[in-house]
Design an enzyme around this catalytic site. Structure first.
Site, PDB file in Angstrom:
ATOM      1  N   GLY A  31      15.221   8.405  -6.873  1.00 17.35           N
ATOM      2  CA  GLY A  31      15.140   7.213  -7.659  1.00 17.35           C
ATOM      3  C   GLY A  31      14.576   6.016  -7.032  1.00 17.35           C
ATOM      4  CG  HIS A  34       8.314   3.329  -3.255  1.00 18.44           C
ATOM      5  ND1 HIS A  34       7.504   4.153  -2.898  1.00 18.44           N
ATOM      6  CD2 HIS A  34       9.646   3.424  -3.055  1.00 18.44           C
ATOM      7  CE1 HIS A  34       8.300   4.820  -1.878  1.00 18.44           C
ATOM      8  NE2 HIS A  34       9.677   4.441  -1.838  1.00 18.44           N
ATOM      9  CG  HIS A  37       9.323   7.639  -5.139  1.00 17.38           C
ATOM     10  ND1 HIS A  37       9.719   6.239  -4.928  1.00 17.38           N
ATOM     11  CD2 HIS A  37      10.065   8.377  -4.415  1.00 17.38           C
ATOM     12  CE1 HIS A  37      11.026   6.452  -4.150  1.00 17.38           C
ATOM     13  NE2 HIS A  37      11.192   7.456  -3.811  1.00 17.38           N
ATOM     14  CD  GLU A 148       0.907  13.835   5.595  1.00 14.67           C
ATOM     15  OE1 GLU A 148       0.775  12.839   6.145  1.00 14.67           O
ATOM     16  OE2 GLU A 148       0.446  14.817   5.279  1.00 14.67           O
ATOM     17  CD  GLN A 153      13.170  14.835   2.933  1.00 11.55           C
ATOM     18  OE1 GLN A 153      14.153  13.986   3.031  1.00 11.55           O
ATOM     19  NE2 GLN A 153      12.278  14.114   2.167  1.00 11.55           N
ATOM     20  CB  SER A 186      14.145   3.203  -2.316  1.00  5.07           C
ATOM     21  OG  SER A 186      13.450   4.077  -2.917  1.00  5.07           O
TER      22      SER A 186
HETATM   23  P1  AMP Z   1      13.395   9.580  -1.502  1.00  4.23           P
HETATM   24  O1  AMP Z   1      13.568   9.128  -2.963  1.00  4.23           O
HETATM   25  O2  AMP Z   1      13.372   8.204  -0.709  1.00  4.23           O
HETATM   26  O3  AMP Z   1      14.291  10.579  -1.323  1.00  4.23           O
HETATM   27  O4  AMP Z   1      11.659   9.966  -1.253  1.00  4.23           O
HETATM   28  C1  AMP Z   1      11.471  10.958  -2.321  1.00  4.23           C
HETATM   29  C2  AMP Z   1      10.444  11.636  -1.723  1.00  4.23           C
HETATM   30  O5  AMP Z   1       9.176  10.526  -1.735  1.00  4.23           O
HETATM   31  C3  AMP Z   1      10.260  12.023  -0.271  1.00  4.23           C
HETATM   32  O6  AMP Z   1       9.361  13.375  -0.317  1.00  4.23           O
HETATM   33  C4  AMP Z   1       9.773  11.049   0.628  1.00  4.23           C
HETATM   34  O7  AMP Z   1       9.196  11.498   1.486  1.00  4.23           O
HETATM   35  C5  AMP Z   1       8.468  10.536  -0.489  1.00  4.23           C
HETATM   36  N1  AMP Z   1       8.305   9.339  -0.183  1.00  4.23           N
HETATM   37  C6  AMP Z   1       9.042   8.232   0.086  1.00  4.23           C
HETATM   38  N2  AMP Z   1       8.544   7.126   0.453  1.00  4.23           N
HETATM   39  C7  AMP Z   1       7.122   7.365   0.467  1.00  4.23           C
HETATM   40  C8  AMP Z   1       5.892   6.731   0.888  1.00  4.23           C
HETATM   41  N3  AMP Z   1       5.813   5.433   1.237  1.00  4.23           N
HETATM   42  N4  AMP Z   1       4.699   7.470   0.694  1.00  4.23           N
HETATM   43  C9  AMP Z   1       4.674   8.713   0.488  1.00  4.23           C
HETATM   44  N5  AMP Z   1       5.908   9.361   0.070  1.00  4.23           N
HETATM   45  C10 AMP Z   1       7.034   8.950  -0.022  1.00  4.23           C
END
Ligand code: AMP
Length: 281
Positions: A31, A34, A37, A148, A153, A186
């Site tokens: 959540g 941005h 996501h 990426e 991860q 985030s």
């Molecule tokens: P999170 O909500 O931080 O767990 O991220 C969810 C997904 O969004 C994960 O697969 C992250 O790698 C991806 N993600 C987070 N930030 C970015 C970004 N700046 N660009 C592309 N994917 C992202």
């Protein structure tokens, strides 16, 4: 856009997609969405007929309760963004739904979880694979998209998917950045104005490394270029700097001869930011 808060409700809706012969793409998130996501959402929409997004701040991947408690949340805004993007289903399960009987059963990629960032954040990747395996079982998608930006991860999830034979195509999506180069996260909103400015050192150090790689260099020299750039910023504390084989995260030394993933984690006043780049000779 259907909003589900229980696994049963989610399964019923996904079953109706399947009954219509439609494919399903999944985007797992925590959540506070941005543009990063949203690029995963766009990739899922492109690859499958129906798009499912999960919003779940997973307690088992946080080391400290304080970090979990202070994780930013804004459900209303997230839902408005997902609706505008044409998402079909959002699963927002309470912790009790995902871990009704705790986390007795865990999933761990034993080697890949306990190296690199896994050493800085013990137990983190075990929490990630445990929750992603559960989410895969709840939704049973055909494809799933991951950023990426979280390079280790992504590789850990690819490996788990292969080892457990989940019939899911894992797609990596390039990092989305702010105009000045900072990878969207985030966590960025928690930076002070001065730390936000100082945080540019992450992408700057990776750019310097990329230039060195293109000119021909060694792994040791690449490490030095990055460490020197980050140490030159007094607000930044370098927490992790790893240069490994892009596919298998293997150790590399000597001349850069094959694609290498550079992963850095840098702390600013208690906030840990990460970035990565794959460089080629
Ligand atoms: P999170 O909500 O931080 O767990 O991220 C969810 C997904 O969004 C994960 O697969 C992250 O790698 C991806 N993600 C987070 N930030 C970015 C970004 N700046 N660009 C592309 N994917 C992202």
């Amino acid at each position: 856009m259907k909003i589900c808060r229980t696994i049963a409700d989610c399964r019923t809706t996904v079953a109706s997609f399947r009954a219509a012969g439609e494919t399903v793409g999944l985007v797992p998130t925590m959540g506070f969405l941005h543009e990063g996501h949203m690029s995963l959402v766009a990739a899922a929409k492109e690859a499958a007929d129906r798009t499912v997004v999960t919003i779940f701040v997973n307690p088992t991947q946080f080391g400290e309760a304080a970090d979990l408690d202070s994780y930013p949340r804004d459900e209303e805004r997230d839902l408005a963004m997902l609706e505008a993007a044409g998402v079909d289903l959002v699963l927002i399960p309470p912790v009790q739904e995902v871990y009704p009987d705790g986390d007795e059963t865990i999933v761990e990629t034993t080697r890949m979880a306990n190296m690199l960032h896994g050493l800085v954040r013990p137990g983190h990747f075990r929490g990630v694979t445990t929750v992603v395996a559960r989410l895969f079982n709840f939704v049973q998608p055909d494809i799933a998209c991951f950023g990426e930006k979280d390079y280790q991860q992504l590789q850990v999830i690819k490996r788990m998917t292969r080892d457990l034979a989940f019939p899911i195509d894992i797609r990596g999506v390039p990092t989305v950045r702010e105009a000045d180069g900072l990878a969207m996260s985030s966590r960025n909103v928690r930076l002070t104005a001065q730390d936000r400015q100082a945080a540019l050192v992450l992408s700057q150090s990776l750019k310097a490394a990329e230039e060195a790689a293109a000119a021909g260099t060694t792994i040791e020299a690449l490490r030095e270029v990055i460490a020197n750039t980050i140490h030159a910023e007094p607000r930044a504390t370098l927490r992790g700097l790893d240069i490994v084989g892009a596919e298998d995260l293997s150790d590399l030394t000597g001349p850069l001869a094959s694609p290498a993933a550079i992963m850095i984690s840098v702390e600013f006043g208690g906030i840990l930011l990460i970035d990565q780049r794959v460089v080629t000779p």
